[in-house]
Write a protein that holds these residues in place. Sequence first.
Motif, PDB file in Angstrom:
ATOM      1  N   VAL A   1      15.705   6.483   5.190  1.00  0.00           N
ATOM      2  CA  VAL A   1      14.941   5.427   5.831  1.00  0.00           C
ATOM      3  C   VAL A   1      14.322   4.555   4.745  1.00  0.00           C
ATOM      4  O   VAL A   1      13.940   5.043   3.679  1.00  0.00           O
ATOM      5  CB  VAL A   1      13.833   6.010   6.749  1.00  0.00           C
ATOM      6  CG1 VAL A   1      12.827   6.824   5.953  1.00  0.00           C
ATOM      7  CG2 VAL A   1      13.146   4.904   7.529  1.00  0.00           C
ATOM      8  N   TYR A   2      14.277   3.264   5.017  1.00  0.00           N
ATOM      9  CA  TYR A   2      13.591   2.326   4.136  1.00  0.00           C
ATOM     10  C   TYR A   2      12.266   1.966   4.817  1.00  0.00           C
ATOM     11  O   TYR A   2      12.260   1.511   5.964  1.00  0.00           O
ATOM     12  CB  TYR A   2      14.422   1.068   3.927  1.00  0.00           C
ATOM     13  CG  TYR A   2      15.789   1.326   3.335  1.00  0.00           C
ATOM     14  CD1 TYR A   2      15.950   1.511   1.965  1.00  0.00           C
ATOM     15  CD2 TYR A   2      16.920   1.381   4.146  1.00  0.00           C
ATOM     16  CE1 TYR A   2      17.206   1.749   1.418  1.00  0.00           C
ATOM     17  CE2 TYR A   2      18.179   1.618   3.608  1.00  0.00           C
ATOM     18  CZ  TYR A   2      18.316   1.807   2.249  1.00  0.00           C
ATOM     19  OH  TYR A   2      19.551   2.041   1.718  1.00  0.00           O
ATOM     20  N   GLN A   3      11.172   2.162   4.100  1.00  0.00           N
ATOM     21  CA  GLN A   3       9.876   1.923   4.727  1.00  0.00           C
ATOM     22  C   GLN A   3       8.880   1.394   3.704  1.00  0.00           C
ATOM     23  O   GLN A   3       8.860   1.826   2.545  1.00  0.00           O
ATOM     24  CB  GLN A   3       9.334   3.208   5.352  1.00  0.00           C
ATOM     25  CG  GLN A   3       8.051   3.016   6.144  1.00  0.00           C
ATOM     26  CD  GLN A   3       7.708   4.251   6.982  1.00  0.00           C
ATOM     27  OE1 GLN A   3       8.602   4.938   7.498  1.00  0.00           O
ATOM     28  NE2 GLN A   3       6.436   4.539   7.116  1.00  0.00           N
ATOM     29  N   ALA A   4       8.049   0.453   4.129  1.00  0.00           N
ATOM     30  CA  ALA A   4       7.027  -0.104   3.256  1.00  0.00           C
ATOM     31  C   ALA A   4       5.891  -0.666   4.103  1.00  0.00           C
ATOM     32  O   ALA A   4       6.109  -1.140   5.220  1.00  0.00           O
ATOM     33  CB  ALA A   4       7.604  -1.202   2.363  1.00  0.00           C
ATOM     34  N   THR A   5       4.681  -0.599   3.575  1.00  0.00           N
ATOM     35  CA  THR A   5       3.503  -1.123   4.254  1.00  0.00           C
ATOM     36  C   THR A   5       2.735  -2.015   3.296  1.00  0.00           C
ATOM     37  O   THR A   5       2.584  -1.694   2.117  1.00  0.00           O
ATOM     38  CB  THR A   5       2.597   0.027   4.733  1.00  0.00           C
ATOM     39  OG1 THR A   5       3.319   0.839   5.644  1.00  0.00           O
ATOM     40  CG2 THR A   5       1.351  -0.514   5.426  1.00  0.00           C
ATOM     41  N   GLY A   6       2.276  -3.140   3.801  1.00  0.00           N
ATOM     42  CA  GLY A   6       1.510  -4.063   2.986  1.00  0.00           C
ATOM     43  C   GLY A   6       0.363  -4.678   3.773  1.00  0.00           C
ATOM     44  O   GLY A   6       0.373  -4.691   5.001  1.00  0.00           O
ATOM     45  N   LYS A   7      -0.619  -5.177   3.055  1.00  0.00           N
ATOM     46  CA  LYS A   7      -1.795  -5.766   3.692  1.00  0.00           C
ATOM     47  C   LYS A   7      -1.554  -7.228   4.036  1.00  0.00           C
ATOM     48  O   LYS A   7      -0.741  -7.908   3.425  1.00  0.00           O
ATOM     49  CB  LYS A   7      -3.003  -5.671   2.757  1.00  0.00           C
ATOM     50  CG  LYS A   7      -3.488  -4.250   2.504  1.00  0.00           C
ATOM     51  CD  LYS A   7      -4.708  -4.253   1.601  1.00  0.00           C
ATOM     52  CE  LYS A   7      -5.236  -2.840   1.376  1.00  0.00           C
ATOM     53  NZ  LYS A   7      -6.437  -2.841   0.506  1.00  0.00           N
ATOM     54  N   PHE A   8      -2.281  -7.679   5.050  1.00  0.00           N
ATOM     55  CA  PHE A   8      -2.351  -9.105   5.308  1.00  0.00           C
ATOM     56  C   PHE A   8      -3.312  -9.717   4.301  1.00  0.00           C
ATOM     57  O   PHE A   8      -4.253  -9.064   3.848  1.00  0.00           O
ATOM     58  CB  PHE A   8      -2.856  -9.395   6.728  1.00  0.00           C
ATOM     59  CG  PHE A   8      -1.876  -9.059   7.799  1.00  0.00           C
ATOM     60  CD1 PHE A   8      -0.677  -9.753   7.902  1.00  0.00           C
ATOM     61  CD2 PHE A   8      -2.122  -8.038   8.706  1.00  0.00           C
ATOM     62  CE1 PHE A   8       0.249  -9.447   8.892  1.00  0.00           C
ATOM     63  CE2 PHE A   8      -1.211  -7.721   9.700  1.00  0.00           C
ATOM     64  CZ  PHE A   8      -0.017  -8.430   9.791  1.00  0.00           C
TER      65      PHE A   8
ATOM     66  N   THR B   1       0.805  -1.226   0.000  1.00  0.00           N
ATOM     67  CA  THR B   1       0.000   0.000   0.000  1.00  0.00           C
ATOM     68  C   THR B   1       0.839   1.277   0.000  1.00  0.00           C
ATOM     69  O   THR B   1       0.356   2.331  -0.402  1.00  0.00           O
ATOM     70  CB  THR B   1      -0.942   0.016   1.224  1.00  0.00           C
ATOM     71  OG1 THR B   1      -0.169  -0.145   2.425  1.00  0.00           O
ATOM     72  CG2 THR B   1      -1.956  -1.113   1.123  1.00  0.00           C
ATOM     73  N   SER B   2       2.102   1.191   0.480  1.00  0.00           N
ATOM     74  CA  SER B   2       2.981   2.354   0.425  1.00  0.00           C
ATOM     75  C   SER B   2       4.426   1.899   0.552  1.00  0.00           C
ATOM     76  O   SER B   2       4.702   0.838   1.108  1.00  0.00           O
ATOM     77  CB  SER B   2       2.640   3.364   1.536  1.00  0.00           C
ATOM     78  OG  SER B   2       2.941   2.820   2.811  1.00  0.00           O
ATOM     79  N   HIS B   3       5.334   2.739   0.042  1.00  0.00           N
ATOM     80  CA  HIS B   3       6.765   2.424   0.157  1.00  0.00           C
ATOM     81  C   HIS B   3       7.590   3.662  -0.134  1.00  0.00           C
ATOM     82  O   HIS B   3       7.173   4.531  -0.892  1.00  0.00           O
ATOM     83  CB  HIS B   3       7.162   1.305  -0.816  1.00  0.00           C
ATOM     84  CG  HIS B   3       6.985   1.684  -2.259  1.00  0.00           C
ATOM     85  ND1 HIS B   3       8.008   2.188  -3.023  1.00  0.00           N
ATOM     86  CD2 HIS B   3       5.903   1.631  -3.068  1.00  0.00           C
ATOM     87  CE1 HIS B   3       7.571   2.421  -4.253  1.00  0.00           C
ATOM     88  NE2 HIS B   3       6.292   2.105  -4.307  1.00  0.00           N
TER      89      HIS B   3
END
Length: 213
Positions: free
Chosen positions: A172-179, A150-152
């Motif tokens: 910074v390294y960042q990422a968001t994902g769904k279950f 969903t974001s990175h």
Amino acid sequence: MKRLLSVIALVFTAVLALSGCVNMNAEVNVQGQNKTTGVVEVTLNKENLQGMSLDELLATQVDTEAMEKELDGKWTYSKINEGENVGLRFETDGVKTYTQLKDAFKVFGFEINLADDGQEVTFSMPGDKATVDSSFTEANLLVNFPGEVTSHTPGEVEHHTVTFDMIKGAQVYQATGKFDHSLFYSSIFGGALLVLTLVFVLAFAPKGVKETH
């Protein structure tokens, strides 16, 4: 990699001393809520070993016993010998919680963090905690989510995977994902459908069939 811890650094240092040309690929695999695994691979072209075998390199340049002590309970490792490349593959010793995986990656100097709100899971790592020097020709960190990304920032997305190029670097390294709850919901739906089917069959079964029950 400047922040690799002592014993593990010996593997990289020994290889860099011979070739100055190393590939490193790491993976954070989110399998579910608070369920993760990790992988770190270090490889180089056989030609860069200057006539040595990987076994000879490890025997003469690396304190294997000390390395295994450092890895104990966190990582297992195996040798890679595929085509033109040789090296080591480190895999987490079983499925880890977020906290356990964070602790395991500290062996390599990676300060990773994972957290979730029940719907999405977020990965983050400070860029200055994973500084890559010019001796590395490839240094990637892949974060694999069970569902949609969903974001990175930064990184590139392919399917459910975000790939960070650590040679380019970032603050910074960042990422968001769904279950991926599809299997869970399909199991609930399938169970409910089975119950309704049994109720329907019993309700409309011939009288003789009902009496046998």
